[in-house]
Every structure is written in structure tokens, then in C-alpha cells.
Write a protein that holds these residues in place. Structure first.
Motif, PDB file in Angstrom:
ATOM      1  N   GLY A   1      88.028  -2.418  18.511  1.00  0.00           N
ATOM      2  CA  GLY A   1      89.197  -2.788  17.724  1.00  0.00           C
ATOM      3  C   GLY A   1      89.209  -4.263  17.376  1.00  0.00           C
ATOM      4  O   GLY A   1      88.682  -5.099  18.120  1.00  0.00           O
ATOM      5  N   GLU A   2      89.826  -4.568  16.222  1.00  0.00           N
ATOM      6  CA  GLU A   2      90.002  -5.961  15.815  1.00  0.00           C
ATOM      7  C   GLU A   2      91.288  -6.056  14.997  1.00  0.00           C
ATOM      8  O   GLU A   2      91.595  -5.185  14.191  1.00  0.00           O
ATOM      9  N   PHE A   3      92.022  -7.135  15.210  1.00  0.00           N
ATOM     10  CA  PHE A   3      93.344  -7.299  14.623  1.00  0.00           C
ATOM     11  C   PHE A   3      93.278  -7.750  13.165  1.00  0.00           C
ATOM     12  O   PHE A   3      92.659  -8.768  12.851  1.00  0.00           O
ATOM     13  N   GLY A   4      93.896  -6.991  12.273  1.00  0.00           N
ATOM     14  CA  GLY A   4      94.158  -7.457  10.919  1.00  0.00           C
ATOM     15  C   GLY A   4      93.029  -7.379   9.929  1.00  0.00           C
ATOM     16  O   GLY A   4      93.238  -7.090   8.757  1.00  0.00           O
TER      17      GLY A   4
ATOM     18  N   VAL B   1      84.722 -13.601  14.749  1.00  0.00           N
ATOM     19  CA  VAL B   1      83.497 -14.204  14.211  1.00  0.00           C
ATOM     20  C   VAL B   1      82.779 -14.977  15.304  1.00  0.00           C
ATOM     21  O   VAL B   1      81.555 -14.845  15.489  1.00  0.00           O
ATOM     22  N   TRP B   2      83.536 -15.769  16.053  1.00  0.00           N
ATOM     23  CA  TRP B   2      82.912 -16.553  17.126  1.00  0.00           C
ATOM     24  C   TRP B   2      82.373 -15.648  18.234  1.00  0.00           C
ATOM     25  O   TRP B   2      81.237 -15.827  18.688  1.00  0.00           O
ATOM     26  N   ALA B   3      83.173 -14.685  18.675  1.00  0.00           N
ATOM     27  CA  ALA B   3      82.733 -13.832  19.781  1.00  0.00           C
ATOM     28  C   ALA B   3      81.509 -13.023  19.387  1.00  0.00           C
ATOM     29  O   ALA B   3      80.530 -12.920  20.154  1.00  0.00           O
ATOM     30  N   LYS B   4      81.528 -12.415  18.195  1.00  0.00           N
ATOM     31  CA  LYS B   4      80.357 -11.661  17.739  1.00  0.00           C
ATOM     32  C   LYS B   4      79.141 -12.561  17.622  1.00  0.00           C
ATOM     33  O   LYS B   4      78.024 -12.184  18.002  1.00  0.00           O
ATOM     34  N   GLY B   5      79.351 -13.764  17.060  1.00  0.00           N
ATOM     35  CA  GLY B   5      78.227 -14.675  16.881  1.00  0.00           C
ATOM     36  C   GLY B   5      77.579 -15.072  18.187  1.00  0.00           C
ATOM     37  O   GLY B   5      76.339 -15.078  18.301  1.00  0.00           O
ATOM     38  N   VAL B   6      78.384 -15.392  19.184  1.00  0.00           N
ATOM     39  CA  VAL B   6      77.839 -15.752  20.495  1.00  0.00           C
ATOM     40  C   VAL B   6      77.108 -14.562  21.100  1.00  0.00           C
ATOM     41  O   VAL B   6      75.997 -14.700  21.640  1.00  0.00           O
ATOM     42  N   LEU B   7      77.703 -13.375  21.005  1.00  0.00           N
ATOM     43  CA  LEU B   7      77.054 -12.177  21.547  1.00  0.00           C
ATOM     44  C   LEU B   7      75.753 -11.869  20.811  1.00  0.00           C
ATOM     45  O   LEU B   7      74.772 -11.423  21.415  1.00  0.00           O
ATOM     46  N   MET B   8      75.714 -12.101  19.507  1.00  0.00           N
ATOM     47  CA  MET B   8      74.500 -11.868  18.732  1.00  0.00           C
ATOM     48  C   MET B   8      73.412 -12.857  19.130  1.00  0.00           C
ATOM     49  O   MET B   8      72.251 -12.486  19.330  1.00  0.00           O
ATOM     50  N   ASP B   9      73.777 -14.133  19.251  1.00  0.00           N
ATOM     51  CA  ASP B   9      72.810 -15.171  19.590  1.00  0.00           C
ATOM     52  C   ASP B   9      72.256 -15.017  20.998  1.00  0.00           C
ATOM     53  O   ASP B   9      71.061 -15.206  21.234  1.00  0.00           O
ATOM     54  N   GLU B  10      73.128 -14.686  21.928  1.00  0.00           N
ATOM     55  CA  GLU B  10      72.747 -14.790  23.339  1.00  0.00           C
ATOM     56  C   GLU B  10      72.533 -13.451  24.035  1.00  0.00           C
ATOM     57  O   GLU B  10      71.962 -13.415  25.127  1.00  0.00           O
ATOM     58  N   HIS B  11      72.987 -12.358  23.418  1.00  0.00           N
ATOM     59  CA  HIS B  11      72.863 -11.057  24.090  1.00  0.00           C
ATOM     60  C   HIS B  11      72.342  -9.961  23.172  1.00  0.00           C
ATOM     61  O   HIS B  11      72.374  -8.781  23.556  1.00  0.00           O
ATOM     62  N   GLY B  12      71.882 -10.303  21.972  1.00  0.00           N
ATOM     63  CA  GLY B  12      71.314  -9.311  21.076  1.00  0.00           C
ATOM     64  C   GLY B  12      72.308  -8.306  20.522  1.00  0.00           C
ATOM     65  O   GLY B  12      71.919  -7.208  20.095  1.00  0.00           O
ATOM     66  N   PHE B  13      73.581  -8.659  20.488  1.00  0.00           N
ATOM     67  CA  PHE B  13      74.613  -7.752  19.992  1.00  0.00           C
ATOM     68  C   PHE B  13      74.375  -7.445  18.511  1.00  0.00           C
ATOM     69  O   PHE B  13      74.031  -8.327  17.720  1.00  0.00           O
ATOM     70  N   GLU B  14      74.573  -6.173  18.120  1.00  0.00           N
ATOM     71  CA  GLU B  14      74.399  -5.745  16.739  1.00  0.00           C
ATOM     72  C   GLU B  14      75.675  -5.030  16.282  1.00  0.00           C
ATOM     73  O   GLU B  14      75.875  -3.855  16.577  1.00  0.00           O
ATOM     74  N   PRO B  15      76.548  -5.734  15.552  1.00  0.00           N
ATOM     75  CA  PRO B  15      77.831  -5.142  15.142  1.00  0.00           C
ATOM     76  C   PRO B  15      77.689  -3.833  14.390  1.00  0.00           C
ATOM     77  O   PRO B  15      78.542  -2.945  14.502  1.00  0.00           O
ATOM     78  N   GLU B  16      76.617  -3.670  13.606  1.00  0.00           N
ATOM     79  CA  GLU B  16      76.448  -2.466  12.795  1.00  0.00           C
ATOM     80  C   GLU B  16      76.173  -1.221  13.627  1.00  0.00           C
ATOM     81  O   GLU B  16      76.209  -0.105  13.103  1.00  0.00           O
ATOM     82  N   LYS B  17      75.928  -1.388  14.903  1.00  0.00           N
ATOM     83  CA  LYS B  17      75.668  -0.233  15.769  1.00  0.00           C
ATOM     84  C   LYS B  17      76.936   0.241  16.481  1.00  0.00           C
ATOM     85  O   LYS B  17      76.866   1.012  17.438  1.00  0.00           O
ATOM     86  N   ASN B  18      78.098  -0.210  15.980  1.00  0.00           N
ATOM     87  CA  ASN B  18      79.380   0.184  16.563  1.00  0.00           C
ATOM     88  C   ASN B  18      80.322   0.661  15.476  1.00  0.00           C
ATOM     89  O   ASN B  18      80.073   0.480  14.285  1.00  0.00           O
ATOM     90  N   ARG B  19      81.411   1.285  15.899  1.00  0.00           N
ATOM     91  CA  ARG B  19      82.493   1.695  15.000  1.00  0.00           C
ATOM     92  C   ARG B  19      83.643   0.708  15.193  1.00  0.00           C
ATOM     93  O   ARG B  19      84.034   0.435  16.325  1.00  0.00           O
ATOM     94  N   TRP B  20      84.210   0.240  14.081  1.00  0.00           N
ATOM     95  CA  TRP B  20      85.241  -0.790  14.140  1.00  0.00           C
ATOM     96  C   TRP B  20      86.561  -0.243  13.624  1.00  0.00           C
ATOM     97  O   TRP B  20      86.606   0.427  12.593  1.00  0.00           O
ATOM     98  N   VAL B  21      87.627  -0.526  14.365  1.00  0.00           N
ATOM     99  CA  VAL B  21      88.967  -0.055  14.015  1.00  0.00           C
ATOM    100  C   VAL B  21      89.866  -1.265  13.829  1.00  0.00           C
ATOM    101  O   VAL B  21      89.988  -2.108  14.731  1.00  0.00           O
ATOM    102  N   ILE B  22      90.513  -1.358  12.658  1.00  0.00           N
ATOM    103  CA  ILE B  22      91.375  -2.496  12.328  1.00  0.00           C
ATOM    104  C   ILE B  22      92.833  -2.041  12.372  1.00  0.00           C
ATOM    105  O   ILE B  22      93.185  -0.994  11.822  1.00  0.00           O
ATOM    106  N   GLY B  23      93.676  -2.825  13.029  1.00  0.00           N
ATOM    107  CA  GLY B  23      95.096  -2.472  13.110  1.00  0.00           C
ATOM    108  C   GLY B  23      95.913  -3.613  13.674  1.00  0.00           C
ATOM    109  O   GLY B  23      95.444  -4.747  13.788  1.00  0.00           O
TER     110      GLY B  23
END
Length: 318
Positions: A94-97, A105-127
Motif C-alpha cells: 500500500g501507498e498513500f495518495g 520514492v526514498w524508501a524504494k530507492g534505498v531498497l533498490m540500491d542496497e537490497h535489490g528490491f524490484e517494485p515491478e514484482k509487486n502489486r501496489w494499492v493506493i488509498g
């Protein structure tokens, strides 16, 4: 001029010396700025960059009233089986708004840089976080086609969905009420976020910037000295706040209600130096360039912006 911003330590003096408007929530200020109801306003960086691609009549000044380390902003459902950043793949998040608010943006970026996180491999819910809400209606909502983004169902809140397990993870600028209430169903992805954030700062020199201050472009055109005056006004307010903390060291920070605040201020000065919250381009270039890279990598900008392109030219030497 109509000036709008949130009431922080960094802006408190403005409310005492100037007619400054605020609102109950930051998105309300952002919306008024984007709709042209304010002449000078605080605005989230991603909100500004999205509108910059649309040809916004606003120009950013290198003033940064809101900065927060964001290892602490990722919350998980304790029944999801997630025990670390390597287990975020295939999750509902989930993500707000909007997909890609500044904290996200910051949290995803840090996770991508340091832990190989790939946002496209998840489902995102906005509310909405604590109240049902549609995605923000006053900004564009870009995201890569490979990223699955939907909205929360009618009557649902992200805090409630996290608590009951409808989403596995929440990226949130605000601490969800279920966490404040001590729900056993929710925990931080990084319980040791303080140590991780300190380590991140020591390694990178980055103190994440969330928001900037914008001014109507036509006002800057008609008054060439306005950008510098607004910059000085906000910087003076921020420096006044910092000086209050420095003076209160003599009194063990007794103006605050927080035990050991004096030790925290001492640690901050040791870690960051005397100006731990700098404005201007030079002191913040690495942080800004990292954010612009994250914004582009996450598909929120169609190209990689340069720092010189997004701030008022007359303040690029700050």
C-alpha cells in the motif's frame, strides 16, 4: 503574497513574523499551490517534478523544510512471513495518495540500491491512510506499465488493510494508527531503523529531502529580487530554530518535554556538524541528485532531470 506551508521548527518563525497560511494536512497545501491559490508554498518534490513535466507555472527554490530518513517508513503485516527486505517480492503493498509519494520514492530507492528490491514484482494499492480516499486528483499519476497499481476498495483504509492482512506491506510517510495503538499484527520492516539510518548517512552523506518551496514563475519574472528574499526569509526562520536548540544545550533542552533531548542534540551536532539542516544547492547536491535518479528509475519522470533544471537560476550558487 499568499504563503502556505506546514508548521515545523524550520518554519515556526515565519508564523510569528509573517502572515503564513497552513492546513490540517500537507496534501491540502500542495493542492492549493498547484491550483494557483498560493504565491509561495511548500510542495513535495515528486508533486513538483510531476507538474514540471506538465509545464507548471511554479519554480522551486532550494529550501527544504521537511527532511526525514525513511528506513522507518516501511511497515509489514506480521503474518505475511516477511522478516527482511529480501522477502518483499510478490507482495501487495500500500501507498498513500499516489504511487511514489516522496517517502515512498526514498524508501524504494534505498531498497533498490542496497537490497535489490524490484517494485515491478509487486502489486501496489493506493488509498487513504486512516480515512478512505481516492488517489490525489490534482497531479498526474505516472508509473511504468510493468508496475501493477490499483486503488483500495470503497470504504477501505491502508492502515486497516495492513492490520487485517489485506496488504502485506505499507510505505507510509505517517505512522499508521494501528502501529500507534500497538497492534501485534504490524511491525516495521527495519526495527533497528535508527542504527540503519545513521549508517546510511555515514556511508552516503545523504539526509533525505521530502519537500521544497515553490514560487509562481510570473512573480519571479516581475520581481527579480523575490527569489533571494524568499530564500533568505525561510533560511532565517530555519537558522533561528537551530539556534534555539544550540542555546538550550546549556539548559539540558528543558524547553522540550523529551527526556535526553540534550544528548540527542549533542549526537546530532557530532554527526552532522553545526548546520545539520542546510538549505541551498551545494550542501544538498548529492541528496538532490540521488532523489532525481530514484524518481527517474521508478518511472515517475520521463527523463533524468538535472539539479540546474529544477531550481530558480538566480539561486543555483547557494
Amino acid at each position: 503574497m499568499r504563503i502556505g506551508c506546514f508548521r515545523y521548527d524550520t518554519t515556526r518563525q515565519l508564523f510569528e513574523d509573517t502572515a503564513v497560511e497552513t492546513a490540517a494536512t500537507l496534501p491540502e497545501i500542495f493542492e492549493r499551490a498547484i491550483r494557483g491559490e498560493l504565491d509561495v508554498a511548500e510542495l513535495g518534490l515528486t508533486f513538483y517534478l510531476r507538474m514540471l513535466e506538465e509545464g507548471t507555472p511554479l519554480v522551486a527554490l532550494p529550501i527544504f523544510p521537511n527532511r526525514v530518513f525513511r528506513h522507518s517508513c516501511v511497515f509489514v503485516n506480521t503474518r505475511s512471513g516477511i522478516t527482511g527486505p529480501g522477502e518483499l517480492t510478490g507482495r501487495t503493498i500500500g501507498e498513500f495518495g499516489t504511487y511514489g509519494q516522496d517517502s515512498g520514492v526514498w524508501a524504494k530507492g534505498v531498497l533498490m540500491d542496497e537490497h535489490g528490491f524490484e517494485p515491478e514484482k509487486n502489486r501496489w494499492v493506493i488509498g487513504g491512510l486512516e480515512r478512505p480516499a481516492e488517489p490525489f486528483g490534482f497531479i498526474p499519476h505516472p508509473h511504468p506499465g510493468a508496475v501493477d497499481v490499483t486503488t483500495a476498495g470503497a470504504g477501505k483504509t491502508l492502515s486497516g488493510m495492513l492490520d487485517n492482512g489485506e496488504i502485506d506491506v505499507l510505505f507510509s510517510a505517517n505512522v499508521p494508527q494501528c502501529v500507534l495503538d500497538g497492534s501485534p499484527n504490524v511491525a516495521r520492516l527495519f526495527p533497528d531503523f535508527r542504527e540503519r539510518e545513521r549508517d546510511y548517512h555515514r556511508r552516503t552523506g545523504i539526509f533525505p529531502i521530502m519537500h521544497t518551496v515553490v514560487v509562481r514563475r510570473d512573480l519571479l519574472r516581475d520581481d527579480p529580487g523575490l527569489a533571494r528574499r524568499v530564500y533568505t526569509m525561510f533560511e532565517t526562520a530555519k537558522d533561528t530554530a537551530a539556534e534555539r536548540y544550540r542555546r538550550a544545550r546549556r539548559l539540558y533542552q528543558v524547553p522540550t518535554m523529551v527526556p535526553w533531548m540534550n544528548a540527542l542534540v549533542d549526537d546530532t551536532l557530532d554527526e552532522f556538524g553545526d548546520d545539520w539542516w542546510p538549505y541551498g544547492i551545494a550542501a544538498n547536491r548529492a541528496t538532490l541528485e540521488t532523489y532525481l535518479r530514484y524518481h527517474h528509475e521508478q518511472g515517475l519522470s520521463s527523463r533524468l532531470w538535472r539539479v540546474e533544471e529544477i531550481f530558480a537560476p538566480e539561486l543555483l550558487g547557494t
